[in-house]
Design a protein around this motif. Structure first.
Motif, mmCIF file in Angstrom:
data_model
loop_
_atom_site.group_PDB
_atom_site.id
_atom_site.type_symbol
_atom_site.label_atom_id
_atom_site.label_comp_id
_atom_site.label_asym_id
_atom_site.label_seq_id
_atom_site.Cartn_x
_atom_site.Cartn_y
_atom_site.Cartn_z
ATOM 1 N N ILE A 1 -1.812 -5.581 -2.590
ATOM 2 C CA ILE A 1 -3.149 -5.460 -2.011
ATOM 3 C C ILE A 1 -3.375 -4.031 -1.507
ATOM 4 O O ILE A 1 -4.490 -3.502 -1.564
ATOM 5 C CB ILE A 1 -3.401 -6.532 -0.928
ATOM 6 C CG1 ILE A 1 -4.887 -6.630 -0.653
ATOM 7 C CG2 ILE A 1 -2.649 -6.307 0.345
ATOM 8 C CD1 ILE A 1 -5.338 -7.959 -0.208
ATOM 9 N N ARG A 2 -2.291 -3.361 -1.089
ATOM 10 C CA ARG A 2 -2.405 -1.957 -0.704
ATOM 11 C C ARG A 2 -2.534 -1.060 -1.933
ATOM 12 O O ARG A 2 -3.304 -0.112 -1.937
ATOM 13 C CB ARG A 2 -1.218 -1.553 0.166
ATOM 14 C CG ARG A 2 -1.464 -1.994 1.595
ATOM 15 C CD ARG A 2 -0.275 -2.019 2.477
ATOM 16 N NE ARG A 2 -0.716 -2.369 3.822
ATOM 17 C CZ ARG A 2 -1.030 -3.597 4.229
ATOM 18 N NH1 ARG A 2 -0.950 -4.610 3.384
ATOM 19 N NH2 ARG A 2 -1.454 -3.817 5.449
ATOM 20 N N ALA A 3 -1.751 -1.396 -2.973
ATOM 21 C CA ALA A 3 -1.870 -0.623 -4.220
ATOM 22 C C ALA A 3 -3.308 -0.707 -4.732
ATOM 23 O O ALA A 3 -3.819 0.218 -5.355
ATOM 24 C CB ALA A 3 -0.899 -1.162 -5.257
ATOM 25 N N ALA A 4 -3.971 -1.828 -4.448
ATOM 26 C CA ALA A 4 -5.352 -2.037 -4.905
ATOM 27 C C ALA A 4 -6.369 -1.471 -3.917
ATOM 28 O O ALA A 4 -7.576 -1.603 -4.153
ATOM 29 C CB ALA A 4 -5.607 -3.535 -5.099
ATOM 30 N N GLY A 5 -5.885 -0.874 -2.820
ATOM 31 C CA GLY A 5 -6.834 -0.398 -1.801
ATOM 32 C C GLY A 5 -7.701 -1.549 -1.302
ATOM 33 O O GLY A 5 -8.881 -1.378 -1.005
ATOM 34 N N LEU B 1 2.247 5.018 -19.333
ATOM 35 C CA LEU B 1 1.421 4.687 -20.512
ATOM 36 C C LEU B 1 0.040 5.334 -20.431
ATOM 37 O O LEU B 1 -0.744 5.250 -21.368
ATOM 38 C CB LEU B 1 1.261 3.166 -20.628
ATOM 39 C CG LEU B 1 2.491 2.378 -21.070
ATOM 40 C CD1 LEU B 1 2.266 0.880 -20.874
ATOM 41 C CD2 LEU B 1 2.807 2.661 -22.539
ATOM 42 N N GLY B 2 -0.264 5.921 -19.293
ATOM 43 C CA GLY B 2 -1.570 6.565 -19.131
ATOM 44 C C GLY B 2 -2.699 5.578 -18.890
ATOM 45 O O GLY B 2 -3.871 5.873 -19.158
ATOM 46 N N ALA C 1 0.294 3.209 -4.457
ATOM 47 C CA ALA C 1 -0.783 3.217 -5.446
ATOM 48 C C ALA C 1 -0.381 3.884 -6.756
ATOM 49 O O ALA C 1 0.124 5.007 -6.756
ATOM 50 C CB ALA C 1 -2.000 3.914 -4.861
ATOM 51 N N PRO C 2 -0.606 3.205 -7.889
ATOM 52 C CA PRO C 2 -0.411 3.864 -9.178
ATOM 53 C C PRO C 2 -1.577 4.827 -9.436
ATOM 54 O O PRO C 2 -2.544 4.827 -8.680
ATOM 55 C CB PRO C 2 -0.438 2.700 -10.165
ATOM 56 C CG PRO C 2 -1.339 1.696 -9.523
ATOM 57 C CD PRO C 2 -1.142 1.850 -8.028
ATOM 58 N N LYS C 3 -1.468 5.621 -10.509
ATOM 59 C CA LYS C 3 -2.565 6.555 -10.828
ATOM 60 C C LYS C 3 -3.808 5.778 -11.252
ATOM 61 O O LYS C 3 -4.924 6.184 -10.989
ATOM 62 C CB LYS C 3 -2.134 7.505 -11.950
ATOM 63 C CG LYS C 3 -1.067 8.484 -11.477
ATOM 64 C CD LYS C 3 -0.670 9.451 -12.584
ATOM 65 C CE LYS C 3 0.551 10.224 -12.155
ATOM 66 N NZ LYS C 3 1.560 10.309 -13.224
ATOM 67 N N ALA C 4 -3.586 4.671 -11.923
ATOM 68 C CA ALA C 4 -4.721 3.862 -12.401
ATOM 69 C C ALA C 4 -5.431 3.195 -11.225
ATOM 70 O O ALA C 4 -4.844 2.977 -10.170
ATOM 71 C CB ALA C 4 -4.199 2.792 -13.355
ATOM 72 N N ASP C 5 -6.675 2.848 -11.466
ATOM 73 C CA ASP C 5 -7.426 2.075 -10.485
ATOM 74 C C ASP C 5 -6.972 0.615 -10.630
ATOM 75 O O ASP C 5 -6.950 0.078 -11.733
ATOM 76 C CB ASP C 5 -8.915 2.227 -10.838
ATOM 77 C CG ASP C 5 -9.777 1.462 -9.877
ATOM 78 O OD1 ASP C 5 -9.593 1.643 -8.671
ATOM 79 O OD2 ASP C 5 -10.621 0.668 -10.346
ATOM 80 N N LEU C 6 -6.577 0.003 -9.507
ATOM 81 C CA LEU C 6 -6.014 -1.352 -9.587
ATOM 82 C C LEU C 6 -6.904 -2.351 -8.843
ATOM 83 O O LEU C 6 -7.313 -2.100 -7.712
ATOM 84 C CB LEU C 6 -4.598 -1.339 -8.995
ATOM 85 C CG LEU C 6 -3.726 -2.575 -9.202
ATOM 86 C CD1 LEU C 6 -2.253 -2.172 -9.248
ATOM 87 C CD2 LEU C 6 -3.903 -3.618 -8.137
ATOM 88 N N THR C 7 -7.213 -3.448 -9.507
ATOM 89 C CA THR C 7 -7.965 -4.533 -8.872
ATOM 90 C C THR C 7 -7.099 -5.789 -8.907
ATOM 91 O O THR C 7 -6.463 -6.085 -9.923
ATOM 92 C CB THR C 7 -9.294 -4.792 -9.621
ATOM 93 O OG1 THR C 7 -10.094 -3.620 -9.517
ATOM 94 C CG2 THR C 7 -10.065 -5.953 -9.020
ATOM 95 N N SER D 1 4.648 10.472 -1.054
ATOM 96 C CA SER D 1 3.914 9.606 -0.133
ATOM 97 C C SER D 1 2.678 9.005 -0.812
ATOM 98 O O SER D 1 1.955 9.705 -1.526
ATOM 99 C CB SER D 1 3.490 10.437 1.083
ATOM 100 O OG SER D 1 3.225 9.602 2.157
ATOM 101 N N GLY D 2 2.471 7.709 -0.607
ATOM 102 C CA GLY D 2 1.267 7.057 -1.143
ATOM 103 C C GLY D 2 1.463 6.408 -2.497
ATOM 104 O O GLY D 2 0.669 5.587 -2.933
#
Ligand code: AMP
Ligand code: MG
Length: 547
Positions: free
Chosen positions: A334-338, A310-311, A236-242, A145-146
């Motif tokens: 836009i959700r993946a980016a919060g 790829l980390g 959402a990926p582990k990375a912070d997404l903008t 989930s998420g």
């Protein structure tokens, strides 16, 4: 838990998956949208296992999958006419319909709601498994989930091995984003989640279809979600997404600078479009053409998995267009980016283009009257600013010294030679476009220097010239073919045959439509001014020109 690996191409494996499901087990299955984690939808104990394996909140209901339209009859209170029409048009396929549920659906499946979401998937393996199981299958996406949804078997294996009874390999998912969810259980038909079937397609069948405000924005504080899934963090990926809302030029300038300066170059990536790649100096992953929303949808989730593998720590994704399936791509990103979106440039450049005879010049005039800076690129093409000494020298090398015998360009002679055949025309464009681009850039700079915030590039060859790279938005003016034909005959005083010939050498309407953020149809009698006013307002708001 021991997890069996099964193959969707083997009948025995499909039978095996069906048997596991019939006995209350969990199997990850391929569908045309994304991989699903399936259980018997009518067995509350089995359904609870899905929530446990995914870590999914218990109030987020599951979609119930059937192999045939007739199988929804016992699951719902009644099948309204609208549902029949939708099923006829889009089933089997990526459309989920919400209807009041029957007693057969346990509350665990419907998340405690009085409605149920039903879908008939198109993937042959998914349908074969439902048939083999002999029961409808509840199947949310097969991800924790998420997190992003899996669209490749390798990603399912990575996420669910040891957590479920079996995984069924069906290759890569064709659509790549989840189904469109439409409710017929609450007044007017309303899209709760955009997906593989577009709002335009739904409207052709149902007429009016609303789009829930939570599709484009985050759920307003205090508002009850029409679909419980709207409340939760998603994809959402582990990375912070903008998400970066910009033209290819602005986007690449911004991310080159941002990622270039962020420590550890490799941990910062651009998730970009094909068209951005020549401009990027930092690590990037393209998820398709800027103008191909279906391709973006297909590649989005697998790209997020790849960046996680790829980390990568920071992702700057290029904002997709919202037309067609693009609305689903935008909604997921836009959700993946919060909901973190940046606009590096307040100023807004919009490309204005379309097939000839559509009334682009009328639109340009209206934009100008509304206060936008309008740059007539065609006129610039013929202006002396473009034909610098360097440009003339290049043209002479290609088309003969005599085209500027006494230093002054003989435009008629040039045209005669350059338009003699397609290759010569291409050569002319190759030489002239960079100079035209420079002249356009200068004109833009001048316009912005006067305090304008929004500029329109009026360019029939917006895409061929590469000017689209400077545009954050694209506005296409079109009109019915017959009307365009008539207008051109009248305007240029040519017979219909000649006009038809001219049109056949130009891009078809779809070429423009597929690249547009807005298409305005300038039919005779249409209120062009009113339609443009809405777009102008949006542009002015986005550029901060009006608040
Ligand atoms: P997933 O199973 O992850 O593809 O998500 C299914 C989506 O459909 C979620 O956003 C759910 O909240 C939504 N959904 C399922 N059933 C209903 C329902 N009865 N009413 C409203 N939304 C629903
Ligand atoms: Mg999901």
């Amino acid at each position: 838990m021991n997890t069996f690996l099964l193959n969707g191409q083997h009948t025995n494996d499909i039978e095996r998956a069906g048997e596991i499901l019939r006995h209350g087990g969990l199997v990850a299955i391929p569908t045309e949208t994304v991989y699903g984690l399936a259980a018997n939808a009518l067995d509350s104990t089995a359904v609870k296992k899905i929530f446990a394996a995914k870590g999914r909140p218990a109030d987020n209901p599951l979609i119930v999958h059937v192999a045939e339209f007739s199988q929804i009859v016992p699951l719902v209170q009644e099948v309204p006419e609208a549902a029949k029409k939708l099923a006829e048009a889009f089933w089997p396929g990526p459309l989920t319909i919400i209807l009041p549920k029957s007693e057969l659906i346990p509350p665990e499946t419907s998340g405690g709601l009085f409605t149920v979401a039903v879908r008939c998937p198109a993937h042959p393996v998914a349908r074969a498994v439902i048939q083999a199981a002999g029961v409808p299958l509840a199947a949310p996406s097969a991800n924790p989930s998420g997190r992003p949804s899996p669209t490749a078997f390798a990603h399912v294996k990575q996420d669910l091995t040891g957590k479920v009874d079996a995984l069924l390999d069906g290759g890569d998912c064709r659509v790549g984003v989840e189904s469109t969810v439409i409710t017929l259980a609450a007044g007017k038909p309303r899209i709760l989640r955009p997906g593989g079937v577009t709002p335009e397609e739904l409207r052709t069948v149902l007429g009016e279809v609303e789009i829930d405000s939570a599709v484009l924005k985050s759920l307003e504080q205090g508002r009850v979600a029409s679909s419980p899934g709207m409340k939760y963090k998603h994809y959402a990926p582990k990375a912070d997404l903008t998400l970066v809302d910009a033209s290819p030029e602005e986007y690449s300038n911004y991310v080159n600078q941002k990622c270039g300066s962020e420590s550890g170059l490799k941990s910062c990536y651009a998730l970009c479009f094909e068209e951005d790649t020549p401009l990027l100096t930092i690590p990037y992953l393209s998820f398709g053409s800027r103008y191909d929303s279906a391709e973006q949808a297909q590649r989005l989730f697998s790209s997020l998995y790849r960046l996680d593998a790829l980390g990568v720590k920071k992702i700057y994704a290029h904002m997709p267009r919202k037309q067609g399936v693009g609305l689903a791509v935008y909604n997921r990103l836009i959700r993946a980016a919060g909901f973190s979106v940046v606009r590096p440039q307040k100023k807004m450049i919009v490309g204005l283009t379309g097939p000839s005879g559509a009334g682009k010049s009328t639109a340009a005039k209206l934009l100008e009257e509304a206060g936008l800076a309008v740059i007539d690129c065609d006129k610039l093409t013929r202006s002396p600013e473009v034909y610098t000494a360097d440009c003339v020298a290049e043209l002479q090398r290609a088309f003969g010294q005599d085209i500027a015998a006494d230093g002054v360009l003989d435009r008629r002679l040039l045209a005669e030679r350059a338009f003699a055949d397609p290759d010569s025309k291409k050569r002319l464009e190759e030489i002239a476009f960079p100079y035209i681009l420079t002249a356009v850039r200068q004109a833009l700079e001048n316009a912005f220097a006067t305090g304008k915030q929004v500029a329109a590039l009026d360019a029939p060859t917006l895409f061929e010239s590469g000017l689209d790279s400077a545009c954050a938005r694209i506005l296409v003016i079109t009109a019915p073919f017959e009307e365009r034909l008539e207008r051109i005959c009248k305007r240029d005083g040519i017979p219909e045959k000649a006009a038809r010939q001219r049109f056949s050498a130009q891009h078809p309407e779809e070429f423009f439509g597929n690249r547009a953020d807005w298409v305005v149809e300038n039919r005779t009698g249409a209120d062009l001014e009113a339609e443009l006013a809405l777009i102008i307002r949006e542009l002015q708001e986005e550029s901060g020109e009006i608040l």
